[in-house]
Write a protein that holds these residues in place. Structure first.
Motif, PDB file in Angstrom:
ATOM      1  N   PRO A 137       0.837  -1.205   0.000  1.00  0.00           N
ATOM      2  CA  PRO A 137       0.000   0.000   0.000  1.00  0.00           C
ATOM      3  C   PRO A 137       0.868   1.248   0.000  1.00  0.00           C
ATOM      4  O   PRO A 137       2.039   1.221   0.407  1.00  0.00           O
ATOM      5  N   ASP A 138       0.286   2.345  -0.447  1.00  0.00           N
ATOM      6  CA  ASP A 138       0.934   3.645  -0.353  1.00  0.00           C
ATOM      7  C   ASP A 138       0.978   4.044   1.128  1.00  0.00           C
ATOM      8  O   ASP A 138      -0.056   4.103   1.782  1.00  0.00           O
ATOM      9  N   PRO A 139       2.163   4.330   1.689  1.00  0.00           N
ATOM     10  CA  PRO A 139       2.214   4.719   3.105  1.00  0.00           C
ATOM     11  C   PRO A 139       1.359   5.930   3.433  1.00  0.00           C
ATOM     12  O   PRO A 139       0.916   6.083   4.578  1.00  0.00           O
ATOM     13  N   ALA A 140       1.092   6.777   2.438  1.00  0.00           N
ATOM     14  CA  ALA A 140       0.291   7.981   2.683  1.00  0.00           C
ATOM     15  C   ALA A 140      -1.198   7.761   2.456  1.00  0.00           C
ATOM     16  O   ALA A 140      -2.005   8.643   2.791  1.00  0.00           O
ATOM     17  N   ASP A 141      -1.586   6.610   1.885  1.00  0.00           N
ATOM     18  CA  ASP A 141      -2.991   6.390   1.538  1.00  0.00           C
ATOM     19  C   ASP A 141      -3.270   4.893   1.545  1.00  0.00           C
ATOM     20  O   ASP A 141      -2.900   4.178   0.612  1.00  0.00           O
ATOM     21  N   PRO A 142      -3.948   4.374   2.560  1.00  0.00           N
ATOM     22  CA  PRO A 142      -4.202   2.928   2.633  1.00  0.00           C
ATOM     23  C   PRO A 142      -5.115   2.400   1.542  1.00  0.00           C
ATOM     24  O   PRO A 142      -5.211   1.186   1.353  1.00  0.00           O
ATOM     25  N   ASP A 143      -5.781   3.290   0.800  1.00  0.00           N
ATOM     26  CA  ASP A 143      -6.663   2.850  -0.285  1.00  0.00           C
ATOM     27  C   ASP A 143      -5.983   2.888  -1.649  1.00  0.00           C
ATOM     28  O   ASP A 143      -6.643   2.720  -2.682  1.00  0.00           O
TER      29      ASP A 143
END
Length: 338
Positions: A232-238
């Protein structure tokens, strides 16, 4: 300085960015001739890393990958160490999984190990098998929960997703929660979303929002569903990156390989990321991914090591030597220690 540990089939590449700009990489090969299976490390203990092998047990470096020692693991059922993870709560807590399927824990950075009993006593164990070696099975992936230090996610290849409560003297295990995949290849969690767990499995992608208790299967747009690596993107779990193929031979064997990379954002369908600088398609084995806290993604396949600062929109090659022997290999694992 950033250090990348890329576990290839028969060697470990230790890549360092000496000036911190991403433009001055050096790479050295270690553990040559060993049959590597997994690699683990932690930013909280940047000088320490671990590598598991199929036949030669477990190795540890205490000097940033310059040298490696084989650890004494008398507690292990075999020398086939298939999975490793370091606890995000304490870098001295390390978990290891073997073939046949067992889980072990060290609380002293790998000096000693304890068997966390009970995995093979689960009811579904009779159904577990690893197709290339059908008389056995193994712990393919271990993932420690970033919010609960006692919670451990275990992927058995092939057979079950298991949730472990490993905080007490006797661990407890729960298998096959509703909707979970059977052929889990890699699992991931998110440091800012409690309960979020991702699974890349041979039988598709899955995601949980309640700590693995229930799973959903967003597949829209995902044309290749033999999934291998998920981050996942560390800044955005979606926002999720996923490597996949149509089957095992297309994923793991260079001569027949055809693999792809997909990205999903929010509730949108999966998008296939072609022609972004990371090789995909014919002749390319499935990639393995690793991210840093600032959102940089590294990916490795048989064509090289690559870096993306925009979560897959574009990739640059990490300029290290990549000989012909690596063109036929399938990366086993990737760890980045900034």
């Amino acid at each position: 300085m950033t250090t990348i540990y890329a576990a290839m089939r028969n060697r470990l590449l230790v890549c360092t960015d000496g000036d911190g700009t991403g433009s001055d990489w050096t790479a050295t090969a270690h553990l040559e001739g060993r049959d590597l299976e997994c690699v683990a490390g932690s930013p909280a203990a940047p000088e320490r890393a671990f590598v598991g092998t199929l036949e030669d047990g477990l190795f540890r470096s205490a000097d940033g990958g310059d040298s490696w020692e084989r650890l004494e693991t008398d507690a292990f059922v075999s020398d086939a160490v298939m999975s490793l993870t370091v606890s995000p709560h304490d870098p001295d807590v390390v978990y290891a999984g073997t073939e046949p399927s067992r889980v072990y824990r060290s609380t002293d950075g790998g000096d000693s190990w304890t068997h966390l009993e009970g995995i093979v006593d689960l009811p579904s164990e009779d159904d577990w098998f690893f197709p290339p070696r059908p008389d056995t099975h193994h712990t393919r992936w271990l993932e420690a929960d970033p919010f609960d230090p006692d919670r451990l996610y275990v992927g058995i290849e092939l057979g079950s997703l298991i949730i472990g409560d490993v905080g007490g003297d006797e661990p407890t295990w729960r298998e096959r929660p509703p909707g979970s995949r059977r052929d889990n290849h890699s699992l991931a969690t998110h440091p800012d979303r409690e309960g979020r767990v991702y699974s890349a499995a041979g039988d598709g992608f899955a995601v949980s929002d309640d700590g693995g208790e229930h799973w959903e299967h967003p597949q829209d747009g995902l044309e290749h569903r033999y999934c291998w690596s998920v981050v996942p993107d560390p800044a955005d779990p979606d926002r999720i990156l996923l490597s996949s193929a149509s089957g095992a031979s297309n994923a793991h064997t260079a001569a027949t390989a055809e693999s792809y990379v997909y990205r999903r954002e929010g509730d949108d369908p999966w998008e296939r990321l072609d022609d972004r600088g990371l090789p995909t398609g014919d002749g390319v084995v499935r990639a393995v991914f690793a991210t840093t806290a600032d959102g940089t993604v590294y990916g490795a396949n048989n064509r090289g090591l690559f870096r993306s600062s925009d979560f897959g929109d574009s990739w640059d090659r990490v300029e290290i030597a990549w000989d012909d022997g690596l063109e036929t290999q399938t990366p086993r694992g990737l760890v980045v220690v900034p």
